[in-house]
Design a protein around this motif. Structure first.
Motif, short mmCIF file in Angstrom:
data_model
loop_
_atom_site.label_atom_id
_atom_site.label_comp_id
_atom_site.label_asym_id
_atom_site.label_seq_id
_atom_site.Cartn_x
_atom_site.Cartn_y
_atom_site.Cartn_z
N LEU A 78 0.85 -1.20 0.00
CA LEU A 78 0.00 0.00 0.00
C LEU A 78 0.88 1.24 0.00
O LEU A 78 1.89 1.29 0.70
CB LEU A 78 -0.83 0.05 1.28
N ILE A 91 -2.65 0.92 -4.37
CA ILE A 91 -2.21 -0.44 -4.08
C ILE A 91 -1.35 -0.89 -5.26
O ILE A 91 -1.67 -0.58 -6.42
CB ILE A 91 -3.42 -1.37 -3.82
N ARG A 127 -8.09 -3.08 -1.38
CA ARG A 127 -7.50 -4.39 -1.12
C ARG A 127 -8.49 -5.52 -1.26
O ARG A 127 -8.11 -6.69 -1.21
CB ARG A 127 -6.86 -4.42 0.28
N ARG A 130 -7.88 -9.04 -2.78
CA ARG A 130 -6.49 -9.14 -3.22
C ARG A 130 -5.64 -9.92 -2.22
O ARG A 130 -6.11 -10.27 -1.14
CB ARG A 130 -5.88 -7.74 -3.40
N ILE A 133 -1.48 -7.81 2.33
CA ILE A 133 -0.60 -6.64 2.21
C ILE A 133 0.76 -6.95 2.84
O ILE A 133 0.84 -7.40 3.97
CB ILE A 133 -1.26 -5.43 2.89
#
Lengths: 383, 383
Positions: A78, A91, A127, A130, A133
């Motif tokens: 991020l 992102i 996000r 996905r 992170i």
């Protein structure tokens, strides 16, 4: 002390990140490690899922070597760019490509809770569905102690002094967080947008505020406390007795920066003669300070960002003229003076993304998470 | 590209040079190489006659490890410091210890042939009956393009513009030669005189001329062309319309430097009130420019050299006050402001000696001469 093996992994990974499509023989030439060590490190990075093959490279007689690249889709990072009046969140994949971004008007003076809550909400939108992170990079419009990630007495950020941005976002996203001032990150974004991310660059952002970033041999130089480049409030010869918002007199920012710049850029583009004269004067004053910094630092590239840079034709000549008149001939002989190629918001988010990637792939951090598999699998109190 | 082995040798040698008496286990911790690689490199350096044992170090349970140091007597290097009005030449061992030196009044404006002939004569006196010269470091009072070793349009050195100092002395002494500006070398000398040669240091020399040197993580930063630190002719707020010898107006050097400084320092020490006021004013003006540079560079140490530094009590407080008033709080929070510990002549020769050693032991150069045994055995056209 990081082990030799981890250093080797970080070096090879860094070389693949810097030049996607590099081959193993090229790596041997570039990284200062022997052929068999490079082969071992490449194999390890591949089995850790960090790099992958990408077709064949040029043969030097025998079998053509494989091209290598970062396995971009393995995770995401991020990038959060907190500006004075707007917020940009992006992102990106592990190769630094921004996959999606969100932009919103938020006044930084509303304080950290309001601003970071919005950043978190935007990040949640981005996000969805996905991968986990891996790291977060954050830029803020004020001085940051880089080691701790804490803003320190930031002039235009009431309520943010020593606010634990890092701890808050780390808990929220389950990933390590790095914080830097926005100008450093714009410079980093600009650096990665160009064909050659090496060299000594001075990046100067002129808008409502004025700040600079120092790039040395392709890497950000942050100084002893992380405040390197903070030139908004240096005294300038033509500053006279103009009182700055900081309380001092004759600051660069009070004389050559300010909210008036953006308006003048638009008016000058529309043909307004007064606005052109205003920009010419601001550029000349700014050029004087830049001449001092160029004499001192002797960069090979000066890049102008911020709203002033959008007034390309009205400002570049004036700045060039002062610099060549006032700086040492040897310091300006090979100097390139350019305007930034990226819009500010894009540079800021890209820089935040690259900060996250540079740090999470740095040897000491790589050592922390490599055994766990990925950064999001490391217990939070470790970072 | 230098091989992994040479890089390892240079790294281990560098660590022994930086900390005489270091043990092999300590090296393993410091240099980022495995135990067996370090052992191999140590053995190689020892058999090449570059390092030697020096007693036993602390044991961590088992057999006490040997202490290691540079084999100082294996060769000598020359340091030549060309000042505006005097010449200092020293001969040093490979540990950087100056064994003997010579000092003579020579006007740099007499030109390179006069000045370098004297330097060569003094060097001949010093080298009599000694080992072969391994390298020569030279400092001159003007801008130098470091890569080529050529002075470039040096303001107070008529006849020296692009004079091939390197080629001349290389032929004369049969050893590689490096040239830098004198302020860089004083900073290098000062750095090696202190207990901690790391960190980010800003060294500023104020005398007839004013110049600065930038140390980054313990190493000189020279900029893209070698002119970094040349701040004598930056414009300062209080410069007004004072015309400088360079032709510009309001230069730092014209306002806060100059031949008057030395006289004022002596007079102030003798109690002269006007001289004290003069120094106070010069210090305040200088402090303003230093505040700008400190905001920009954020060093952890500012060291003042030159004749102004000898007036310690009359100048330090004034400089400190301006810096703390004008520079960013984060940039001054941990800043140490000191005067140089070495007399200028000593710092200049010591710096020239360390320049020669740093370069001759750098990986790319180590690779050139290691096979031959020592630098003086390499054919001259190679360097």
């Amino acid at each position: 002390m990081v082990s030799e093996r981890i250093n080797g992994l970080a070096t090879v990974l860094g070389a693949v990140r810097a030049d996607s499509g590099v081959t193993q023989p090229m790596l041997v030439e570039r990284v200062g490690l022997g052929r068999s060590v490079v082969a071992q490190r490449v194999a390890e990075l591949e089995s850790a899922g960090l790099i992958e093959g990408a077709g064949l490279g040029p043969s030097s007689g025998g079998r053509a070597p494989r091209r290598l690249r970062v396995r971009a889709g393995r995770g995401v990072v991020l990038g959060v760019d907190v500006g004075a009046v707007e917020l940009n969140v992006g992102i990106a994949d592990l190769a630094g490509k921004v996959l999606a971004s969100r932009r919103e008007s938020v006044d930084v003076a509303a304080g950290p809770d309001v601003v970071l809550s919005r950043a978190e909400a935007l990040a949640d939108e981005l996000r969805r569905d996905r991968a986990a992170i891996w790291a977060v990079g954050v830029g803020v419009p004020g001085p940051v102690e880089f080691r701790s990630g804490l803003p320190v007495v930031p002039p235009i950020m009431p309520g943010w002094d020593r606010y634990p941005i890092r701890q808050r976002l780390r808990t929220r996203f389950g990933a390590p967080v790095w914080v830097d001032n926005d100008v450093n990150l714009m410079a980093l974004g600009e650096l990665h947008a160009g064909p050659d991310p090496g060299g000594h660059m001075l990046y100067v952002r002129v808008g409502a505020g004025i700040g600079a970033a120092i790039v040395m041999d392709g890497r950000l130089y942050r100084g002893a406390n992380g405040s390197a480049g903070d030139i908004g409030h240096v005294a300038i010869p033509e500053g006279g007795t103009i009182i700055c918002r900081c309380g001092n007199i004759g600051c660069l920012e009070a004389v050559a920066g300010g909210a008036a710049i953006s308006g003048a850029v638009r008016a000058a583009d529309a043909g307004d003669r007064d606005a052109r004269e205003f920009l010419h004067r601001a550029s000349t004053l700014l050029g004087g300070t830049l001449a001092t910094l160029i004499s001192f630092y002797n960069p090979d590239r000066l890049v102008l960002g911020g709203s002033l840079a959008r007034a390309r034709e009205h400002v570049l000549d004036a700045i060039r003229e002062v610099i060549h008149k006032r700086a040492l001939p040897l310091a300006t002989r090979d100097l390139r003076i350019e305007v930034s190629v990226l819009p500010e918001q894009v540079a800021g988010v890209s820089g935040a993304v690259h900060l996250a990637l540079d740090e999470v792939f740095a040897p000491a951090n790589l050592e922390i998470w490599l055994a766990a598999g990925s950064p999001d699998q490391v217990p939070q109190n470790v970072w």
